[in-house]
Scaffold this active site. Structure first.
Site, PDB file in Angstrom:
ATOM      1  CD  GLU A 111     -10.329   0.180   0.737  1.00 38.84           C
ATOM      2  OE1 GLU A 111      -9.468   0.430   0.138  1.00 38.84           O
ATOM      3  OE2 GLU A 111     -11.560   0.793   0.346  1.00 38.84           O
ATOM      4  CE1 TYR A 130      -6.334   3.919  -0.700  1.00 40.82           C
ATOM      5  CE2 TYR A 130      -6.759   1.021  -0.133  1.00 40.82           C
ATOM      6  CZ  TYR A 130      -7.326   2.498  -0.355  1.00 40.82           C
ATOM      7  OH  TYR A 130      -8.692   2.569  -0.698  1.00 40.82           O
ATOM      8  CG  ASP A 188      -6.171   5.411  -4.975  1.00 41.04           C
ATOM      9  OD1 ASP A 188      -6.389   6.689  -4.787  1.00 41.04           O
ATOM     10  OD2 ASP A 188      -6.733   4.629  -5.082  1.00 41.04           O
TER      11      ASP A 188
END
Length: 359
Positions: free
Chosen positions: A43, A126, A144
DNA sequence: GAGACGTGGAA
DNA sequence: TTTCCAAGTCT
């Protein structure tokens, strides 16, 4: 469960992308659990970065540092070297900080709640939600760029970003199921990446096209509405490539903060917006026969940089200085950002052999 | 809230 | 060539 949620999960079961950090729905159902370290690492790398760019870096990191405690035991310089080329280097600095904290304060386990995840360096709204839902199965709204696009089209939201963000988050939260929230988040992102694309979305094959307000009333491509962008200024400067008689190049470290913070550079002048043609050769790191050897251009997010390259060969290494000399063959092991590799390649064309990063 | 912060690939 | 932009965060 919302009809949209149900359709998206079914679509994801059949059409999900296969990614190195991802647990497939099938494996998921057979009891295999996502590895929070891998989810976190992916991520962070995926922030503002394409999947294809991330893949080789992710594999390099996992091979070198299989667990977060391994990353915590690594040196900052090692991390910067392996991250070099991926961009947004504050991510790498925060990655190391975060690994240190997880190892030291959380016993090597990522915390399984939104608030504590968000308190960690480099983890914002996020990423905290992505880790919480994908790695820990918490039903939180993951928003996102893909989700923003899908949601604004689905509900024909004409409020410009980022003003529309809270509304998008709320709508996403309503769609997020108590079961398989991580798969649902990834389904939304896969849909945005492969079907509900920024340009020419493939609405004909979209699993939720029957629910799309934008498709029903206007053109999905109009969404999301964004504020117009500003023009990029141009900055000028010079870079100095010193090559010793024994084939070594002079490098030095950049400050730990700011642009390219913590990375390696060749000496350069300040990068200014002056257009008077001044070369800045006064800023050379030491006296040598500096010869102009062309220019390079590099586009950063918020400005364009044009560097005049000066090279000096058979340089006699001066004593002192805060930099170091490294052989051309070993340049690949340095934490050189792309702009610095371009500058070096202008003077030494074969300095960086064109080869794919090992997968 | 707006600007800083990289890079490479696609249209 | 130019423009856009890709799973954002920090200040």
């Amino acid at each position: 469960m919302q009809p949209i949620t149900n359709k998206l999960l079914a679509w994801y079961d059949d059409h999900h992308r296969i990614l190195p950090w991802r647990i497939t729905p099938r494996d998921h159902k057979s009891g295999i659990v996502a590895n929070p370290y891998r989810i976190w690492l992916s991520e962070i790398m995926l922030q503002q970065t394409t999947v294809e760019a991330v893949k080789p870096y992710f594999l390099s990191f996992i091979r070198k540092w299989p667990a977060v405690t391994d990353l915590a035991a690594a040196s900052q310089d090692d991390v910067m070297r392996v991250w070099a080329g991926l961009g947004y280097y504050s991510r790498a600095r925060n990655l190391k900080k975060c690994a240190d904290i997880v190892a030291a304060d959380f016993g090597g386990q990522f915390p399984a709640d939104l608030a504590r995840l968000k308190s960690l360096p480099g983890i914002g709204d996020y990423t905290a939600a992505a880790i919480a839902s994908i790695a820990f199965g918490l039903p939180v709204a993951v928003v996102d760029g893909n989700v923003e696009r899908v949601i604004t089209r689905l509900y024909a939201l004409s409020t410009p970003l980022p003003v529309a963000k809270p509304e998008i988050r709320q709508l996403m939260q309503v769609l997020t199921p108590g079961e398989r929230p991580g798969d649902f988040a990834q389904a939304m992102m896969d849909l945005g990446a492969t079907i509900c694309t920024p340009k020419r979305p493939a609405c004909v094959i979209c699993p939720i096209n029957g629910h799309c307000e934008a498709l029903k009333t206007t053109d999905p491509e109009f969404f999301p509405v964004k504020a117009p962008k500003k023009a990029k200024p141009i900055r000028l400067g010079a870079a100095f490539i010193a090559i010793s008689a024994d084939g070594e190049v002079y490098l030095r470290g950049r400050a730990q903060t700011g642009l390219l913070g913590g990375m390696t550079e060749v000496p350069t002048t300040e990068w200014t917006s002056r257009i008077d043609g001044e070369t800045g050769i006064d800023a050379a790191p030491f006296t040598a026969q500096w010869v102009p050897s062309g220019t390079i251009t590099h586009i950063f997010t918020h400005f364009e940089l044009r560097l005049t390259i000066y090279e000096a060969r058979n340089v006699r290494k001066p004593a002192g200085g805060n930099g170091w000399w490294i052989s051309v063959e070993n340049l690949d092991n340095e934490a050189l950002p792309t702009v610095m590799k371009k500058a070096i390649a202008a003077a030494i064309p074969d300095a960086f052999a064109k080869r794919r990063k090992e997968a």
